[in-house]
Motif scaffolding. Structure first.
Motif, short mmCIF file in Angstrom:
data_model
loop_
_atom_site.label_atom_id
_atom_site.label_comp_id
_atom_site.label_asym_id
_atom_site.label_seq_id
_atom_site.Cartn_x
_atom_site.Cartn_y
_atom_site.Cartn_z
N LEU A 109 -9.78 -3.56 2.77
CA LEU A 109 -8.69 -4.52 2.83
C LEU A 109 -9.15 -5.89 3.32
N ARG A 110 -10.40 -6.00 3.68
CA ARG A 110 -10.96 -7.30 4.03
C ARG A 110 -11.38 -8.09 2.78
N ASP A 111 -11.10 -7.52 1.64
CA ASP A 111 -11.43 -8.18 0.37
C ASP A 111 -10.88 -9.61 0.37
N GLU A 112 -11.76 -10.56 0.12
CA GLU A 112 -11.37 -11.97 0.25
C GLU A 112 -10.29 -12.37 -0.75
N THR A 147 -1.88 7.83 6.53
CA THR A 147 -3.23 7.44 6.94
C THR A 147 -3.96 6.59 5.90
N VAL A 148 -3.34 6.39 4.74
CA VAL A 148 -4.03 5.67 3.67
C VAL A 148 -4.36 4.24 4.09
N LEU A 149 -3.39 3.55 4.68
CA LEU A 149 -3.64 2.18 5.13
C LEU A 149 -4.76 2.16 6.17
N GLN A 150 -4.74 3.12 7.08
CA GLN A 150 -5.79 3.19 8.10
C GLN A 150 -7.15 3.46 7.48
N ARG A 151 -7.19 4.36 6.50
CA ARG A 151 -8.46 4.68 5.84
C ARG A 151 -9.04 3.45 5.14
N LEU A 152 -8.18 2.74 4.43
CA LEU A 152 -8.64 1.55 3.72
C LEU A 152 -9.09 0.46 4.69
N VAL A 195 0.84 -1.20 0.00
CA VAL A 195 0.00 0.00 0.00
C VAL A 195 0.88 1.25 0.00
N GLY A 196 1.93 1.24 0.81
CA GLY A 196 2.82 2.40 0.88
C GLY A 196 3.52 2.68 -0.44
N ALA A 197 3.95 1.62 -1.13
CA ALA A 197 4.64 1.81 -2.41
C ALA A 197 3.69 2.40 -3.45
N ILE A 198 2.47 1.87 -3.51
CA ILE A 198 1.49 2.40 -4.46
C ILE A 198 1.14 3.84 -4.10
N GLU A 199 0.96 4.10 -2.82
CA GLU A 199 0.61 5.45 -2.37
C GLU A 199 1.65 6.47 -2.81
N TRP A 200 2.93 6.16 -2.58
CA TRP A 200 3.95 7.15 -2.89
C TRP A 200 4.19 7.29 -4.38
N ASP A 201 3.98 6.23 -5.13
CA ASP A 201 4.05 6.35 -6.59
C ASP A 201 3.00 7.34 -7.09
N VAL A 240 -4.90 -0.16 -6.49
CA VAL A 240 -4.45 1.16 -6.96
C VAL A 240 -5.58 2.18 -6.85
N TRP A 241 -6.77 1.81 -7.27
CA TRP A 241 -7.88 2.77 -7.21
C TRP A 241 -8.34 3.01 -5.78
N TRP A 242 -8.24 2.00 -4.94
CA TRP A 242 -8.56 2.23 -3.52
C TRP A 242 -7.59 3.23 -2.91
N VAL A 243 -6.31 3.05 -3.19
CA VAL A 243 -5.29 3.96 -2.66
C VAL A 243 -5.50 5.37 -3.21
N ALA A 244 -5.78 5.46 -4.51
CA ALA A 244 -6.02 6.77 -5.12
C ALA A 244 -7.20 7.47 -4.45
#
Length: 364
Positions: free
Chosen positions: A107-110, A96-101, A62-68, A190-194
């Motif tokens: 992030l509970r996506d099966e 806070t992106v990880l916390q928001r998701l 998540v962090g790598a995608i966020e910073w990209d 990617v779209w969740w992080v965006a």
């Protein structure tokens, strides 16, 4: 005359009612989580090592995608003269992106968690496999394959060496060079992080939305799932195309060389099933489907025993005594019966998912 902010202005606002309500909600959330954890079956509870690595991998991805996305969106805005908007994207909601998701339940996506848990367990087991070398001075299986005259096999073996090295370093350092997710899951994340980045902006604008969108699309375009270790291992297994008389040695050597991804890929290729299906039956601690798969390939007792013992030593969830007691029964299973029992694994993934959904509905 006022000469600046007073002490009262500088102090953060403190609403005791609001703080008390927030504390109550946190306590309720903790209690609900504790109750859920307490009533989990022992088989469903992940061990601390897996939990720690899973959190590390998820956070790193998540962090790598966020910073990209943040960096490229800020660059686009700065190039358009909107420097302040670019700085806001770089700073607003950072961390806070990880916390928001997580709070949103995304992030509970099966599918996502299934892939990440399988990846983590695969890597932990692979790292714990006992090393078995036929000769003291003999090179490892992958190194030997990287040096064979067949350029297709050699190229795939070299690529797998590099891919697994990257994965191992990433696991050790708690960082990732890319998400290494299947394309569909990477697209979703990617779209969740965006969206989480955009949600963290105080005053999002049409320009910032456009920049975030373009940055997300850039991340999607740059993703190459063919570089993932399992994809590379699948190519190598196809290039090897081990014959029935070669399979036992290749499978045992893969395990002995601690190349679990190659073992899984060779197994998948031989059975005609997807890598993720072969990985699932390999990681299953009971091992029933794996033994059936090996019998479907007409593996003999010594081969099954060596594979089972190695996996039992690497995976603390496995019961080595139970495996030893069941070995005679496993070997007695007929090849055709074993093939019939695992035939559903070869069905199209979407077809299998649909059948599983119908079965769940009928059980209600």
């Amino acid at each position: 005359m006022s000469v600046g902010p007073t002490m009262q202005d500088a102090m953060p606002s403190y609403d005791p009612v609001q703080r008390a309500e927030a504390a109550r909600l946190r306590a309720e959330t903790r209690l609900a989580g504790t109750i859920t954890d307490f009533f989990l079956d022992a088989e469903a509870r992940i061990d601390d090592r897996t939990r720690l690595m899973l959190a590390q991998v998820l956070g790193a991805i998540v962090g790598a995608i966020e910073w990209d996305i943040r960096r490229h969106a800020a660059r686009l805005l700065a190039g358009a003269g909107a420097t302040e908007a670019g700085e806001a994207i770089l700073k607003a909601g950072v961390g806070t992106v990880l916390q928001r998701l997580t709070r949103a339940g995304l992030l509970r996506d099966e599918d996502l968690m299934d892939e990440l848990i399988a990846r983590v367990r695969h890597d932990l087991i692979a790292a714990s496999l006992p090393v078995e070398v036929a000769e003291p001075d003999e090179a490892s299986l992958l190194v030997r394959l990287a040096g064979v005259p067949d350029s297709i096999v050699a190229s795939a073996a070299s690529a797998l060496l590099a891919a697994e090295s990257r994965r191992r370093v990433a696991n050790e350092q708690g960082a990732v060079g890319g998400s290494e997710l299947p394309a569909e899951l990477h697209h979703r994340l990617v779209w969740w992080v965006a969206a989480a980045i955009r949600d963290g902006l105080t005053s999002p604008t049409r320009e910032s939305d456009r920049a975030i969108t373009d940055a997300a699309q850039r991340s999607l375009a740059a993703h190459d799932e063919g570089e993932r270790p399992d994809a590379v291992a699948t190519r190598l297994a196809a290039a090897l195309d081990a014959r029935p008389n070669e399979l036992p040695a290749v499978l045992v050597e893969s395990i002995g060389d601690r190349r679990l991804s190659l073992f899984v890929a060779v197994l998948a290729h031989a059975l005609g099933i997807a890598f993720d299906q072969a990985r699932a039956i390999t990681l299953d601690p009971e091992g029933d489907r794996l033994w059936l798969a090996l019998r479907a390939l007409d593996m003999d007792r010594p081969t099954i025993a060596r594979i089972g013992l190695a996996l039992s030593e690497a995976d603390p969830r496995r019961d080595i005594e139970q495996f030893a007691d069941a070995l005679d029964a496993i070997v007695s299973i007929g090849v055709e019966d074993a093939r019939a029992s695992i035939a559903p694994l070869a069905l199209d993934r979407d077809f299998r998912m649909a059948l599983r959904a119908l079965a769940r509905t009928e059980r209600r």
